[in-house]
Enzyme design. Structure first.
Site, PDB file in Angstrom:
ATOM      1  N   LYS A  52      -7.360   3.514   7.239  1.00  0.00           N
ATOM      2  CA  LYS A  52      -6.562   2.632   8.103  1.00  0.00           C
ATOM      3  C   LYS A  52      -6.472   3.210   9.519  1.00  0.00           C
ATOM      4  O   LYS A  52      -6.609   2.488  10.508  1.00  0.00           O
ATOM      5  CB  LYS A  52      -5.161   2.422   7.499  1.00  0.00           C
ATOM      6  CG  LYS A  52      -5.188   1.585   6.210  1.00  0.00           C
ATOM      7  CD  LYS A  52      -3.846   1.549   5.471  1.00  0.00           C
ATOM      8  CE  LYS A  52      -3.978   0.787   4.162  1.00  0.00           C
ATOM      9  NZ  LYS A  52      -2.721   0.745   3.369  1.00  0.00           N
ATOM     10  N   GLN A  96       2.865   3.841   2.895  1.00  0.00           N
ATOM     11  CA  GLN A  96       1.872   3.717   1.832  1.00  0.00           C
ATOM     12  C   GLN A  96       2.550   3.824   0.463  1.00  0.00           C
ATOM     13  O   GLN A  96       3.362   4.717   0.227  1.00  0.00           O
ATOM     14  CB  GLN A  96       0.786   4.796   2.000  1.00  0.00           C
ATOM     15  CG  GLN A  96      -0.387   4.680   1.041  1.00  0.00           C
ATOM     16  CD  GLN A  96      -1.248   3.440   1.269  1.00  0.00           C
ATOM     17  OE1 GLN A  96      -1.304   2.886   2.359  1.00  0.00           O
ATOM     18  NE2 GLN A  96      -1.915   2.980   0.227  1.00  0.00           N
ATOM     19  N   ASP A 119       2.784  -4.871   6.669  1.00  0.00           N
ATOM     20  CA  ASP A 119       2.376  -5.025   5.269  1.00  0.00           C
ATOM     21  C   ASP A 119       2.922  -6.318   4.658  1.00  0.00           C
ATOM     22  O   ASP A 119       2.460  -6.755   3.603  1.00  0.00           O
ATOM     23  CB  ASP A 119       2.915  -3.852   4.435  1.00  0.00           C
ATOM     24  CG  ASP A 119       1.853  -2.829   4.079  1.00  0.00           C
ATOM     25  OD1 ASP A 119       0.668  -3.202   4.020  1.00  0.00           O
ATOM     26  OD2 ASP A 119       2.215  -1.664   3.852  1.00  0.00           O
TER      27      ASP A 119
HETATM   28  N1  GUN Z   1      -0.809   0.701  -1.833  1.00  0.00           N
HETATM   29  C1  GUN Z   1      -1.789  -0.092  -2.339  1.00  0.00           C
HETATM   30  N2  GUN Z   1      -2.040  -1.117  -1.497  1.00  0.00           N
HETATM   31  C2  GUN Z   1      -1.203  -0.981  -0.444  1.00  0.00           C
HETATM   32  C3  GUN Z   1      -0.996  -1.733   0.741  1.00  0.00           C
HETATM   33  O1  GUN Z   1      -1.626  -2.758   0.997  1.00  0.00           O
HETATM   34  N3  GUN Z   1      -0.046  -1.245   1.581  1.00  0.00           N
HETATM   35  C4  GUN Z   1       0.669  -0.132   1.307  1.00  0.00           C
HETATM   36  N4  GUN Z   1       1.597   0.243   2.180  1.00  0.00           N
HETATM   37  N5  GUN Z   1       0.518   0.584   0.206  1.00  0.00           N
HETATM   38  C5  GUN Z   1      -0.428   0.149  -0.664  1.00  0.00           C
END
Ligand code: GUN
Length: 293
Positions: A52, A96, A119
């Site tokens: 990311k 995350q 998110d």
């Molecule tokens: N863990 C698995 N997928 C995601 C996501 O799209 N965002 C976040 N913050 N954590 C995750």
């Protein structure tokens, strides 16, 4: 069979975002800044967050990575979130998931300022999604929708079967595909671990979206000819043959389904890269909404 090439499409989207950033710079507008918070040392989570942050650099965003120890207190994590909420330089941020067990995930997600919640996990944003209001669509479902859109796959009146009811993928994509408009207007069945006779249901599906996390779960006997298969599963399967010690497997027996599916996402290179592109898209949106006021 058409491969739904998430790698290529995500690169197209990143190129479009990079052009938008150049334009913003040219206009003297502030450029988007994404922050990512990661708690602990989970290998897969570190890989995702690293991707990311690298993607931010690729499109010309600013990025900040905040790494916190796995034994951090809930209070200290809430403090970090409060600082990000009030930091004017940050347009959007993510925490995350999963978080360590001693931290209440719901409490953390509730603490994120909905305007910076790229998110789309805050209840306010999730509620808006269900009500067709302007919001941030969670990146993985958003990526699935964008892949369907860019391959011009028909969804109106189609039977979409979603496997898995997670808050991150299954639940939101089931809502999105049933909404009015394109992609959407589908008849959706949301299935999960307690569903009975799953393969009777999947056999009637025009589109299957699998977010289960069980490698090669979906086999040819479970689908009809011409089905569209979107594989959201990413599982690390131990493998001594590979230098990393594992291989990535999806929920779908990809090779076995080649003769039956009309469209299919590979793993890796399908939904995964789309998730990252759409997180950037949401961050751009967060910045543009701020520039507009
Ligand atoms: N863990 C698995 N997928 C995601 C996501 O799209 N965002 C976040 N913050 N954590 C995750």
């Amino acid at each position: 069979m058409v491969v739904l090439d998430g790698k290529k499409v995500s690169n197209d989207i990143k190129d479009e975002i990079a052009v938008a950033v150049e334009k913003m710079t040219g206009n003297g507008d502030a450029i988007p800044h994404l922050a990512a918070v990661i708690v602990g040392e989970d290998g897969a989570s570190l890989t995702y967050v690293g991707s990311k942050v690298r993607a931010c650099q690729r499109v010309g965003f600013d990025s900040t990575l905040i790494q916190l120890p796995s034994d951090i207190s809930e209070q200290a994590l809430l403090q970090t979130i409060d600082e990000l909420n009030h930091n004017d330089a940050i347009d959007g941020f993510i925490v995350q998931l999963p978080l360590p067990k001693h931290i209440d995930t719901q409490k953390i997600l509730l603490a994120v300022d909905p305007k910076k919640d790229v998110d789309g996990f805050h209840p306010e944003n999730f509620g808006k999604l269900a009500l067709d209001m302007e919001t941030f669509i969670p990146a993985t479902p958003f990526g699935i929708m964008e892949l369907i859109r860019r391959y011009d796959i028909e969804t109106s009146g189609k039977h979409v079967v979603v496997i898995g009811r997670s808050h991150i993928v299954g639940r939101p994509i089931s809502i999105l595909m049933s909404r009015k408009g394109y992609p959407g207007d589908s008849t959706v069945t949301l299935t999960h671990s307690r569903t009975q006779n799953l393969s009777d249901i999947t056999k009637t599906a025009d589109i299957i979206i699998s977010a289960l996390g069980i490698p090669e779960f979906l086999t040819p006997d479970m689908v009809k000819d011409g089905v569209v298969v979107i594989d959201v599963g990413i599982t690390r399967v131990p493998s001594e043959d590979h230098p990393k010690g594992y291989v990535i497997r999806g929920d779908v027996a990809y090779e076995a389904l080649l003769g039956k599916a009309s469209y299919m996402t590979p793993v890796p290179g399908g939904v995964g890269p789309m998730t990252i592109a759409m997180l950037l898209q949401n961050t751009l949106l967060a910045r543009q909404r701020r520039n507009a006021v």
